[in-house]
Design a protein around this motif. Structure first.
Motif, PDB file in Angstrom:
ATOM      1  N   PRO A 150       7.780 -42.893  32.458  1.00  0.00           N
ATOM      2  CA  PRO A 150       8.145 -43.492  33.803  1.00  0.00           C
ATOM      3  C   PRO A 150       9.054 -42.465  34.716  1.00  0.00           C
ATOM      4  O   PRO A 150       9.585 -41.446  34.269  1.00  0.00           O
ATOM      5  N   ASP A 210       6.852 -43.461  40.978  1.00  0.00           N
ATOM      6  CA  ASP A 210       6.719 -44.865  41.397  1.00  0.00           C
ATOM      7  C   ASP A 210       6.982 -45.124  42.838  1.00  0.00           C
ATOM      8  O   ASP A 210       6.085 -45.886  43.265  1.00  0.00           O
ATOM      9  N   LEU A 256      -3.823 -40.014  39.199  1.00  0.00           N
ATOM     10  CA  LEU A 256      -3.121 -41.280  39.824  1.00  0.00           C
ATOM     11  C   LEU A 256      -3.647 -41.502  41.344  1.00  0.00           C
ATOM     12  O   LEU A 256      -3.477 -42.622  41.798  1.00  0.00           O
ATOM     13  N   ARG A 303      -0.370 -48.806  38.017  1.00  0.00           N
ATOM     14  CA  ARG A 303       0.844 -48.435  37.814  1.00  0.00           C
ATOM     15  C   ARG A 303       1.743 -48.916  39.001  1.00  0.00           C
ATOM     16  O   ARG A 303       2.988 -49.464  39.039  1.00  0.00           O
TER      17      ARG A 303
END
Length: 211
Positions: A2, A7, A52, A70
């Motif tokens: 994380p 994010d 990603l 995600r």
């Protein structure tokens, strides 16, 4: 692992194509995040190395399947928190974004699911943005931006952008809410419940109607 920074990048890339089709460019991403282009270029390269995102030099950026999962997970957290704050704590829809930015990174998965249960598994947040379910799926319907809608077009107000809290307050003060049935008079005027509602000029690029 994380990472709030990762994010935030993924969330911004995901959000860019929710209400229009053009993929985000590195310069747009830098502007959205308020970062130097060189910093964004470096992070995008790292995200690509983690599979990603996909990106070619000077080209647009796209999420991979793993990146989209995600991004959907963190957006689910953010929008559930916004909905929770409005419904349970009486926050205004113009007040919840910054609070959710903090809380989305600190809630446990268990608490998040309890919040989802308590709220009755909502599909949209207070601004009309879709809340992904636990698997990342979302419910959307065809839409049109107010500024692109022809005079006489009728539909429900699907979404109001949360980018500008002052604009949100103005739109709410004019009597416009997500879910309201409306007919377009022009790019700054909606007819709602038989009354013409005049909106700020900026609303043309901040309000979406069902198509």
């Amino acid at each position: 692992m994380p990472s709030p920074a990762v994010d935030d990048y993924l969330k911004t890339i995901y959000h860019h194509t929710e209400w229009q089709d053009d993929r985000i460019t590195p310069s747009q991403l830098a502007a959205e995040l308020g970062l130097a282009p060189s910093s964004v270029t470096e992070m995008v390269q790292k995200l690509a190395a983690q599979h990603l995102v996909t990106h070619r030099p000077y080209g647009p950026i796209a999420l991979t399947e793993a990146g989209e999962r995600r991004a959907a997970a963190i957006i689910r957290r953010h929008r559930l928190v916004e909905t929770w704050l409005v419904r349970e704590f009486g926050y205004g829809w113009d007040e919840v974004h910054d609070e959710a930015e903090v809380l989305e990174h600190s809630l446990s998965d268990r608490l998040l699911e309890r919040i989802d249960e308590r709220l009755g598994h909502p599909t949209h947040d207070p601004h009309g943005d879709a809340i992904p379910d636990a698997s990342g799926r979302v419910e959307r319907e065809p839409f049109v931006l107010l500024g692109d809608a022809a005079a006489g077009h009728s539909g429900r107000v699907l979404r109001v952008s949360d980018r500008d809290p002052a604009l949100l307050r103005s739109i709410e003060g004019a009597g416009v809410s997500v879910g309201a049935d409306a007919t377009v008079q022009d790019a700054a005027t909606l007819r709602i419940a038989g009354e013409d509602v005049r909106l700020p000029a900026e609303a043309a690029s901040a309000v979406w109607l069902s198509a």
